[in-house]
Design a protein around this motif. Structure first.
Motif: not given
Length: 439
Positions: A29-55
């Motif tokens: 919770r204290e860490r700054p957000d960062y890119t967790l996943f990257m789709n090399v084929a599309t260039g889509q990126r998803r940050s740690f907090r975006e991923f947890v929210k989606r989960v």
């Protein structure tokens, strides 16, 4: 011989849902957000907090009552979700959403044939199947697509479901055995494009078949891979020659060599058994005990061949719906490894196919790039010049009882699982069909 891991015993961990360990720790919770996943084929990126929210939104859409717009999935209702899809960011999100609500899931290979899919699902008994559009004809039926479900949960303001409690006996997912000795079995676990290095990849995890493709790729010697610091291989045996070919390509050879050693494990153990010791199966990881025994069950001596038995907290509880196989493999918390299935008996002597497979590529003329050895009953195949030279090489390097008396056959490709494990039984079946056709 009896062995115990050289590492200290694992600490006792309170039983809880793995989601808390992976995504809900106080330090995160204290860490700054960062890119967790990257789709090399599309260039889509998803940050740690975006991923947890989606989960969490995905878990809500899956577990909420139907009247609220969800699917109403509950483990107590016998639900088991099948996932049939190519790799994509939502594949991982869906798995973690199911972990949150403790609904077990089965992962079906996107390379599976209709016959294989039918067999796999007959073992898993999936009540729902999530699939990608391209695999919909194979899945035959499907539910709502994951991104629509998540959007629905947000649009309808469905109250977010809490993370359900899980224990060591909570069914998480069934895993399929590799099928090297017959049709795959399923057991319950309780709680090729060339890599693009423009992203400055530092760690690469590969199966041996992909390493083979990598080192024989025309751009292997010219692509800038200076960012790579660590390599690891698993899922199948990594020949030492192949590991050497891989390591010699990198600038920081010392650090890469440390990480390039293969990990040894088995599906029935769910995790790694030993690792990080080139030239051997490795050092036992924390919490693992092992014994090497003779056919009569007594402990084998130093350097004496035998069957490997392992014990540890990550062992599966058994094969789902297959009590006979469970009794034969899981005995009093000990897992019997299937290593003996790959050992050949020649004139009463044990012969390892792996030893011969390591010998043939070492032939100085570099006549082949890949090899597999399988045992068959009698017979001999025609020998061309390449075959004759390989045969001469083997006879000069190995004891007589290890010679390839049935001959050598050249094929376009060696049948393997997507993980790189050789399907020797397929080679034997093909040979037997050829013999019957000549009768």
């Amino acid at each position: 011989m009896y062995y115990k891991s050289l590492f200290p015993d694992l600490p006792k961990v309170p039983e809880s849902n793995v989601h808390h360990l992976l995504f809900n720790r106080p330090d995160q919770r204290e860490r700054p957000d960062y890119t967790l996943f990257m789709n090399v084929a599309t260039g889509q990126r998803r940050s740690f907090r975006e991923f947890v929210k989606r989960v969490r939104d995905g878990a809500t859409s899956l577990g909420a009552d139907v009247a609220q717009g969800g699917l109403g999935l509950r483990p107590e209702n016998g639900e088991l979700v099948g996932i049939l899809s190519e790799n994509c960011p939502d594949y991982v999100a869906l798995m973690h959403s199911l972990l949150v609500i403790t609904v077990p899931f089965a992962l079906f290979s996107s390379h599976t044939t209709p016959y294989e899919f039918k067999h796999a699902n007959s073992l898993a008994h999936a009540t729902r199947i999530f699939t990608s559009p391209s695999l919909l004809p194979l899945a035959l039926t499907s539910e709502k697509r994951q991104h629509k479900l998540v959007s629905s949960a947000r649009k309808n303001n469905i109250p977010r479901l809490p993370v359900r409690h899980a224990t060591k006996d909570t069914l998480t997912y069934p895993i399929y055995s590799s099928g090297t000795s017959g049709p795959p079995k399923v057991y319950a676990c309780y709680s090729t494009k060339y890599p693009r290095y423009r992203y400055h990849v530092t760690t690469i995890l590969l199966v041996p078949s992909l390493i083979h493709q990598l080192v024989h790729h025309p751009r292997f010697k010219t692509t800038d891979m200076s960012s790579v610091k660590s390599l690891a291989s698993g899922a199948a045996y990594l020949p030492s020659q192949l590991a050497d070919q891989l390591c010699t390509r990198f600038q920081d050879k010392d650090r890469v060599a440390e990480g390039a050693s293969a990990c040894y494990g088995m599906s029935e153990f769910t995790m790694t058994i030993a690792k990080n010791k080139p030239g051997s199966v490795g050092i036992l990881v924390p919490g693992v005990e092992a014994r090497i025994v003779r056919p009569d069950g007594s402990l084998a001596g130093p350097n004496e061949p035998g069957e490997l038995l392992v014990r540890g907290g990550t062992a599966a509880l058994g094969y789902r719906g297959n009590e006979k196989a469970t009794r034969e493999t899981f005995v009093d918390g000990v897992v019997l490894t299937p290593s003996s299935q790959d050992t050949l008996k020649i004139s009463g002597m044990q012969v390892s196919p792996v030893e011969i497979e390591n010998t043939i590529p070492a032939q100085p003329d570099k006549l082949i790039t890949d090899v597999s050895v399988a045992g068959i009953s009698g017979g001999a195949l025609g020998k061309k010049e390449v075959v004759a030279r390989l045969d001469t090489w083997v006879q000069g390097q190995l004891s007589r009882y290890k010679w390839l008396r049935a001959g050598i056959k050249i094929v376009e490709t060696i049948p393997k699982l997507p993980t790189g494990k050789v399907l020797r039984r397929v080679l034997v079946e093909e040979y037997e069909r050829e013999v019957k056709a000549k009768l």
